[in-house]
Design a protein around this motif. Structure first.
Motif, PDB file in Angstrom:
ATOM      1  N   PHE A 141       1.338  -1.014   0.102  1.00 19.72           N
ATOM      2  CA  PHE A 141      -0.085   0.087   0.202  1.00 19.72           C
ATOM      3  C   PHE A 141       0.756   1.071  -0.144  1.00 19.72           C
ATOM      4  O   PHE A 141       2.163   1.808   1.096  1.00 19.72           O
TER       5      PHE A 141
ATOM      6  N   LEU B 200       1.831   6.900   4.999  1.00 19.53           N
ATOM      7  CA  LEU B 200       2.030   5.082   6.081  1.00 19.53           C
ATOM      8  C   LEU B 200       2.566   4.125   5.174  1.00 19.53           C
ATOM      9  O   LEU B 200       0.919   3.334   5.016  1.00 19.53           O
ATOM     10  N   ALA B 201       3.226   4.385   4.728  1.00 17.73           N
ATOM     11  CA  ALA B 201       2.693   3.359   3.165  1.00 17.73           C
ATOM     12  C   ALA B 201       3.301   1.700   3.881  1.00 17.73           C
ATOM     13  O   ALA B 201       3.943   2.161   4.902  1.00 17.73           O
ATOM     14  N   ARG B 202       2.878   0.841   3.298  1.00 13.33           N
ATOM     15  CA  ARG B 202       2.740  -0.546   4.453  1.00 13.33           C
ATOM     16  C   ARG B 202       3.000  -1.339   3.236  1.00 13.33           C
ATOM     17  O   ARG B 202       2.557  -1.777   1.957  1.00 13.33           O
TER      18      ARG B 202
END
Lengths: 401, 418
Positions: free
Chosen positions: A22, A79-81
């Motif tokens: 994400f 908030l890259a996941r």
């Protein structure tokens, strides 16, 4: 593109596997291919494009369900996941990225630190409560004007009277008002007058005898002292009564009522604010406060005893008499648990009083006639009155016997 | 190996799942309770964070799990801030009390102000939790003035009290509307579509069953009471409560009155799971995020089973606690026997008593947290059906994290939630 044999070998040894990415800008779910290189993770889209490269040292583990490694990037505003379900790949990444705290040792050490620190906090709380609060109260008392103390006394007076005055006695709550009681009142005034002169208090003193059967007396902040009818009955000499009155004058002179209010407020503050609300915490707070208040009170009572001995010595009375009266009052009563008592043990009080009382009495503080009058300051009641039930009053601002 | 195995199954798109294991949650709660006791409460920030991480991580929406991104240290700092704000406030209250200038209006004003601060902190705490909730790499967010919410909440709850609960459905619908109107997930705006009137109509019969016996009791009491005699007794005795209790318990018609009150309490207890299931269904089914809407299929029977299981756990625990308590009493008696007259043994006995009490309280609390709160979360999550979830695939990021001050205030005031 041609690759050398060793490079090819390391290429094949490179841990890799599927993952979900994400990007932190949109909620779109991207199925990706993840390669763990020497320095970090390479995130490759289904179109075989490298979307992102995350270095090992910036990897951050975030909360995830069991069996899933969820990674974020330290210092990233977005908030890259990255989510990895493949156990072999998870193991490979955890082995290389030191920041991921694979065994949880860093987190456990932090939790241990919290426990150790809270023990330290508890220790400092205890020391503050045992020594700091009484010391602080002593320092603050001189700054509280007598007028405030007087107001406080009046407020407590109203409460105490409504608690003690049972209305069932068929006579005035205070003794010494009736025509049969005037002589007794005059004798009391004589006795109090002698003590008052010797004490030289900055506030005016007022002593009243009230119709209560218990052998007790207490002082309110501001200089109002109540002696109970039961106390007058128990006393066998003017010096004995004077000893108790001098003890109460000691509370007034040392401003113990205000001291107790300050100490109680300090404790409530310390325990109420610092200990948070957790289940059962209330019990800890109540137990700790009770034990501490009792210990403060014992110190205050011992000091008032010393004051009494000193004052009785000044007026030429028998300072031992206070101990004699105390012994008579509590001859065979069980005093309960030591740490919960608000007075020192009676036998300790008596031996302390006797050790301090060095002066020799010349004559009783009142002549026999005056003493007899004082003994009858509370005229007998009309028949049929039951003398209301004794009710405990546990107000912090009063100082008992 | 293909990437297909990683992707969410297609049929999970509209569903909410709960993946947690109850045994793991028991461990989390028991260990947490022990540490909270050991640290006299300081550990509660770490426990709350662990609990949220567990619950969030195991709640799966349309194939992806939630993530709780908050830190225990943030809660601790928030608590310290709250202390810094509340210390001067408490000092003022203490000084005012000491100076004896307290009057009834000022007490009422003080209580209202504290209630207002309580509602304020609840709203701020909700904002903190939402901004620490991450789903698919995006945060939830809450805006709107906390003071504005606090004033509304105070007004609505006052109305609920004044109307003996009749206004409750509208209190809920209005406050939920305010909260959800100011909630968003990325660029998806939240809203609440639950109808207060609908909840009122569904719950009215319960209100009648619970309040009815109380009305009968009050009516009977006022009919048979000799008001002059009671007034006389009140005027001549300081023990106002004692006189009133005596009139209630031993006065004429006391049997009717007590039966009515007991009946009301019994009905309320028996209906509570039903009430909870009904309000939960109503609340979940009113939640909307733009085109995404939720429907709850929570069954009332499930909630009854949940409470029966809780009661069973409590009975088991009470048995164990009774045995342990008996043992402790023997030890305390031995410590306090006349011969052993030392401060150390007294302190040991006191400490043992306090530990026994705290152990029992914590045990009951843990059982409640697992058997009721956790089980309710699981039931609720599994009963949700989502529609319009295709909109969840392309939400844009918005919003920033907030401070934990509200949580700290709520904690210090004792109004904290999950």
């Amino acid at each position: 593109m041609t690759v050398s044999a060793p490079a090819l070998a390391s290429h094949f040894a490179m841990p890799r596997g599927p993952g979900v990415y994400f990007d932190g800008m949109s909620s779109a779910r991207n199925d990706v291919w993840i390669e763990s290189t020497e320095t970090g993770l390479r995130i490759i889209s289904v179109d075989r494009l490298v979307i992102a490269t995350w270095r090992f040292e910036e990897l951050r583990r975030v909360a995830s369900p069991d069996g899933v490694l969820r990674l974020g990037r330290a210092g990233d505003v977005l908030l890259a996941r990255l989510e990895i379900h493949d156990q072999a790949l998870i193991d490979a990444i955890e082995e290389r990225a030191d920041t991921l705290d694979r065994t949880g040792a860093v987190e456990r050490a932090l939790r241990r630190k919290v426990v150790v620190l809270s023990f330290a906090a508890m220790a400092s709380l205890t020391v503050t409560a045992v020594f700091g609060v009484p010391a602080l109260a002593n320092r603050v008392i001189p700054f509280i004007p007598l007028s405030v103390e007087h107001k406080l006394g009046n407020a407590v007076d109203a409460q105490i009277r409504s608690a003690l005055d049972t209305h069932h006695l068929g006579a005035s709550f205070e003794c010494g008002r009736g025509p049969d009681e005037a002589a007794g009142r005059a004798a009391l005034d004589t006795l109090v007058g002698r003590l008052d002169v010797a004490a030289a208090l900055p506030m005016s003193l007022r002593v009243d005898v009230i119709r209560r059967p218990e052998p007790n007396a207490f002082a309110l902040p501001g200089g109002h002292i109540y002696a109970f009818e039961g106390l007058i009955d128990k006393a066998q000499s003017p010096d004995e009564l004077a000893g108790v009155l001098a003890h109460e004058i000691g509370h007034v002179a040392r401003r113990d009522g205000t001291r107790t209010v300050l100490q109680t407020a300090g404790l409530s503050f310390l325990f109420g604010m610092m200990l948070g609300d957790f289940v059962g915490g209330g019990a800890v707070v109540i137990a700790a406060k009770t034990v501490l208040r009792s210990s403060y009170s014992r110190v205050v009572e011992a000091a008032a005893d010393a004051y009494s001995v000193d004052l009785i010595g000044k007026v030429g009375g028998d300072a031992h008499a206070l101990g004699v009266l105390l012994a008579r009052i509590v001859s065979d009563s069980d005093e309960g648990m030591k740490i919960l008592r608000d007075h020192p043990e009676t036998k300790d009080r008596i031996s302390a009083i006797n050790a301090m009382a060095t002066s020799v009495a010349t004559a009783p503080l009142l002549d026999a006639a005056s003493w007899q009058a004082l003994k009858h300051v509370c005229a007998p009641l009309a028949a049929g009155s039951t003398g209301g039930q004794a009710r405990r009053q546990g107000d912090g601002a009063t100082q008992n016997r | 190996m293909t990437t297909a195995g990683v992707s969410a199954p297609v049929d999970a798109a509209g569903a909410v799942q709960f993946l947690g294991k109850e045994s793991a949650y028991w461990r989390l709660r028991i260990k947490g309770a022990a540490l909270v006791m050991l640290t006299l409460g300081l550990y509660r920030f770490w426990l709350a964070t662990d609990v949220r991480r567990y619950l969030w991580s195991n709640t799966e929406i349309a194939g992806d799990t939630l993530e709780y991104d908050g830190l225990a240290t943030e809660l601790l700092v928030g608590f310290l801030y709250a202390i810094a704000i509340l210390v001067p406030l408490y000092t003022v209250i203490a000084v005012v009390t000491l100076a004896n200038t307290v009057s009834l209006p000022s007490v009422a004003f003080g209580l209202l102000f504290l209630a207002l601060v309580g509602q304020y902190s609840l709203y701020r705490a909700r904002r903190y939790r939402l901004t620490r909730t991450v789903f698919r790499g995006l945060r939830f967010d809450q805006h709107g003035s906390p003071w504005s919410y606090a004033l509304r909440a105070l007004a609505w709850w006052s109305l609920a009290v004044l109307s003996i609960g009749i206004a409750y459905p509208w209190v809920q619908s209005n406050l939920q509307r305010f909260k959800m109107r100011h909630t968003s997930y990325g660029d998806l705006a939240g809203r609440f579509e639950g109808s207060g009137s609908l909840l009122f109509l569904r719950g009215l019969w319960m209100w009648f069953l619970v309040i009815g016996p109380i009305v009968v009791a009050v009516g009977t009491l006022s009919a048979v009471t000799d008001w002059d005699a009671l007034g006389d007794a009140l005027a001549h005795d300081d023990d106002t409560l004692g006189v009133l209790a005596g009139a209630l318990l031993f006065g004429p018609a006391h049997r009717v009155v007590l039966t009515c009150l007991g009946l009301s309490a019994g009905i309320a207890l028996a209906l509570y799971p039903l009430f909870q299931a009904m309000t939960m269904r109503w609340w979940v089914s009113g939640l909307r995020f733009d085109g995404v809407s939720a429907t709850s299929h929570l069954r009332t029977a499930q909630v009854y089973v949940l409470y029966l299981r809780f009661a069973l756990f409590i009975v088991l625990f009470a048995t164990v606690a009774a045995v342990a308590g008996t043992l402790c009493i023997f030890i305390i008696a031995a410590l306090l026997r006349p011969g052993l007259d030392s401060d150390a043994s007294e302190i040991a006995a006191t400490a043992l008593t306090v530990c026994l009490y705290i152990g029992t309280a914590l045990g009951i609390s843990v059982i409640y947290q697992v058997a009721v709160s956790y089980a309710m979360w699981r039931l609720t999550a599994r009963s949700v059906e989502l529609s319009g979830t295709e909109r969840l695939a392309n939400v844009r990021a918005e919003g920033a994290p907030s401070s934990a001050l509200g949580e700290g205030l709520a904690d210090a005031l004792g109004v904290g939630g999950l």
